[in-house]
Write an enzyme that holds these catalytic residues in place. Sequence first.
Site, PDB file in Angstrom:
ATOM      1  N   ASP A   2     -98.961 -72.502 -51.935  1.00 17.68           N
ATOM      2  CA  ASP A   2     -98.613 -71.076 -51.930  1.00 17.68           C
ATOM      3  C   ASP A   2     -98.056 -70.662 -50.572  1.00 17.68           C
ATOM      4  O   ASP A   2     -98.460 -71.189 -49.541  1.00 17.68           O
ATOM      5  CB  ASP A   2     -99.871 -70.262 -52.269  1.00 17.68           C
ATOM      6  CG  ASP A   2     -99.532 -68.854 -52.716  1.00 17.68           C
ATOM      7  OD1 ASP A   2     -98.343 -68.563 -52.972  1.00 17.68           O
ATOM      8  OD2 ASP A   2    -100.466 -68.031 -52.798  1.00 17.68           O
ATOM      9  N   ASN A   4     -94.481 -70.012 -50.002  1.00 18.53           N
ATOM     10  CA  ASN A   4     -93.057 -70.309 -49.787  1.00 18.53           C
ATOM     11  C   ASN A   4     -92.235 -69.040 -49.572  1.00 18.53           C
ATOM     12  O   ASN A   4     -91.392 -68.986 -48.672  1.00 18.53           O
ATOM     13  CB  ASN A   4     -92.463 -71.038 -51.010  1.00 18.53           C
ATOM     14  CG  ASN A   4     -93.061 -72.405 -51.212  1.00 18.53           C
ATOM     15  OD1 ASN A   4     -93.828 -72.878 -50.389  1.00 18.53           O
ATOM     16  ND2 ASN A   4     -92.714 -73.048 -52.315  1.00 18.53           N
ATOM     17  N   HIS A  19     -88.761 -72.178 -50.964  1.00 16.01           N
ATOM     18  CA  HIS A  19     -89.082 -73.214 -51.956  1.00 16.01           C
ATOM     19  C   HIS A  19     -88.467 -74.547 -51.546  1.00 16.01           C
ATOM     20  O   HIS A  19     -89.084 -75.596 -51.698  1.00 16.01           O
ATOM     21  CB  HIS A  19     -88.596 -72.811 -53.344  1.00 16.01           C
ATOM     22  CG  HIS A  19     -89.274 -71.583 -53.885  1.00 16.01           C
ATOM     23  ND1 HIS A  19     -90.639 -71.410 -53.818  1.00 16.01           N
ATOM     24  CD2 HIS A  19     -88.798 -70.466 -54.489  1.00 16.01           C
ATOM     25  CE1 HIS A  19     -90.957 -70.248 -54.368  1.00 16.01           C
ATOM     26  NE2 HIS A  19     -89.854 -69.651 -54.772  1.00 16.01           N
ATOM     27  N   SER A  47     -97.097 -72.396 -62.330  1.00 17.18           N
ATOM     28  CA  SER A  47     -98.156 -71.970 -63.247  1.00 17.18           C
ATOM     29  C   SER A  47     -97.556 -71.295 -64.479  1.00 17.18           C
ATOM     30  O   SER A  47     -96.389 -70.863 -64.459  1.00 17.18           O
ATOM     31  CB  SER A  47     -99.111 -71.008 -62.553  1.00 17.18           C
ATOM     32  OG  SER A  47     -98.517 -69.733 -62.451  1.00 17.18           O
ATOM     33  N   ASN A  50     -96.056 -68.095 -63.609  1.00 20.69           N
ATOM     34  CA  ASN A  50     -94.855 -68.030 -62.765  1.00 20.69           C
ATOM     35  C   ASN A  50     -93.572 -67.705 -63.553  1.00 20.69           C
ATOM     36  O   ASN A  50     -92.572 -67.294 -62.964  1.00 20.69           O
ATOM     37  CB  ASN A  50     -94.640 -69.348 -61.991  1.00 20.69           C
ATOM     38  CG  ASN A  50     -95.598 -69.509 -60.829  1.00 20.69           C
ATOM     39  OD1 ASN A  50     -95.999 -70.623 -60.490  1.00 20.69           O
ATOM     40  ND2 ASN A  50     -95.978 -68.410 -60.185  1.00 20.69           N
ATOM     41  N   ARG A 170    -105.890 -74.695 -50.995  1.00 17.40           N
ATOM     42  CA  ARG A 170    -104.914 -73.653 -51.309  1.00 17.40           C
ATOM     43  C   ARG A 170    -104.330 -73.129 -50.010  1.00 17.40           C
ATOM     44  O   ARG A 170    -105.070 -72.689 -49.128  1.00 17.40           O
ATOM     45  CB  ARG A 170    -105.543 -72.501 -52.084  1.00 17.40           C
ATOM     46  CG  ARG A 170    -104.465 -71.455 -52.400  1.00 17.40           C
ATOM     47  CD  ARG A 170    -104.949 -70.294 -53.209  1.00 17.40           C
ATOM     48  NE  ARG A 170    -103.819 -69.421 -53.494  1.00 17.40           N
ATOM     49  CZ  ARG A 170    -103.642 -68.754 -54.627  1.00 17.40           C
ATOM     50  NH1 ARG A 170    -104.514 -68.871 -55.572  1.00 17.40           N
ATOM     51  NH2 ARG A 170    -102.584 -67.985 -54.798  1.00 17.40           N
ATOM     52  N   ARG A 176    -108.310 -67.617 -54.011  1.00 19.48           N
ATOM     53  CA  ARG A 176    -108.592 -67.622 -55.455  1.00 19.48           C
ATOM     54  C   ARG A 176    -108.057 -68.909 -56.082  1.00 19.48           C
ATOM     55  O   ARG A 176    -107.256 -69.615 -55.489  1.00 19.48           O
ATOM     56  CB  ARG A 176    -108.025 -66.383 -56.151  1.00 19.48           C
ATOM     57  CG  ARG A 176    -106.578 -66.099 -55.858  1.00 19.48           C
ATOM     58  CD  ARG A 176    -106.092 -64.869 -56.632  1.00 19.48           C
ATOM     59  NE  ARG A 176    -104.746 -64.510 -56.192  1.00 19.48           N
ATOM     60  CZ  ARG A 176    -104.475 -63.524 -55.362  1.00 19.48           C
ATOM     61  NH1 ARG A 176    -105.437 -62.765 -54.877  1.00 19.48           N
ATOM     62  NH2 ARG A 176    -103.223 -63.270 -55.003  1.00 19.48           N
TER      63      ARG A 176
HETATM   64  C1  IPE Z   1     -95.606 -70.880 -54.105  1.00 17.39           C
HETATM   65  O1  IPE Z   1     -95.055 -70.022 -53.171  1.00 17.39           O
HETATM   66  C2  IPE Z   1     -94.575 -71.697 -54.815  1.00 17.39           C
HETATM   67  C3  IPE Z   1     -94.482 -71.575 -56.276  1.00 17.39           C
HETATM   68  C4  IPE Z   1     -95.083 -70.739 -57.058  1.00 17.39           C
HETATM   69  C5  IPE Z   1     -93.580 -72.507 -56.904  1.00 17.39           C
HETATM   70  P1  IPE Z   1     -94.803 -68.518 -53.560  1.00 17.39           P
HETATM   71  O2  IPE Z   1     -93.437 -68.393 -54.133  1.00 17.39           O
HETATM   72  O3  IPE Z   1     -95.900 -68.005 -54.421  1.00 17.39           O
HETATM   73  O4  IPE Z   1     -94.845 -67.816 -52.137  1.00 17.39           O
HETATM   74  P2  IPE Z   1     -95.399 -66.344 -51.774  1.00 17.39           P
HETATM   75  O5  IPE Z   1     -96.802 -66.247 -52.275  1.00 17.39           O
HETATM   76  O6  IPE Z   1     -94.486 -65.358 -52.430  1.00 17.39           O
HETATM   77  O7  IPE Z   1     -95.330 -66.309 -50.279  1.00 17.39           O
HETATM   78 MG    MG Z   2     -97.634 -66.922 -54.070  1.00 17.01          MG
END
Ligand code: IPE
Ligand code: MG
Length: 232
Positions: A2, A4, A19, A47, A50, A170, A176
């Site tokens: 988490d 990115n 990403h 997930s 997502n 995490r 969480r």
């Molecule tokens: C996690 O990073 C990557 C994926 C879900 C693929 P996020 O995209 O959730 O990054 P934040 O939480 O917005 O910083």
């Molecule tokens: Mg995230």
Amino acid sequence: MDGNGRWAIQRNKYRTSGHKAGVESVRKTIHEASKQSIDFLTLFAFSSENWSRPKKEVTMLMDLFTRALKKEVPELHQNGVKLNFIGDMSRFSSNMIKRMENVASLTKDNTKMVLTIAINYGGRWDIVQATNKMFQAIESGKIEKEQVNEKSFEQFLSMFNLPHPDLMIRTGGEKRVSNFLLWQLAYTELYFTKTLWPDFNEESLQEAIQEYIHRERRFGKTSKQIEDSVKC
Ligand code: IPE
Ligand code: MG
């Protein structure tokens, strides 16, 4: 994995570049995990929830996943990594499913490390799909209703042939589980770090492992019982 998006925003970049940077952390983590003789590594790549992100971001993530797979598999295979994919595959194109199947079949006999990629995965989905499979097994007489217990139920879960995780890491500061391996995490040690995923590297993994080895895993027993069993 988490953080990115935040990593990118902090640098005045688009979330997508976060990403892309995250893929590099995946490479470093797999490499270091293998160096540390970790036998099983599971990455939560995408997930079930997502999908509700902006369409552009979802498309980019899928594209990145496909490209990373193509690019990284030869080296992973050479390094003895067995790849395994878990999640609800019904939402993916037949092309993508075929690609994952091919990778799994190519690497099936590798023994250095099992790398499981959770994609369109959700812990609740997993429990429900396992329940459905179990009903079918009962209906077709493969198991008896009376034989249903934790152990027999587990064989229907996505990770049925793999041990429960010892440690869950995490990144990104959130504390969480977010619908990850709900069943399997029952006695897993949880480690939360503020480090954003693209900043996660070899040292970050070593720090997590260091903290883990100082934890006392009691599985419901008392400290004294654990100490005594170590002495024997
Ligand atoms: C996690 O990073 C990557 C994926 C879900 C693929 P996020 O995209 O959730 O990054 P934040 O939480 O917005 O910083
Ligand atoms: Mg995230």
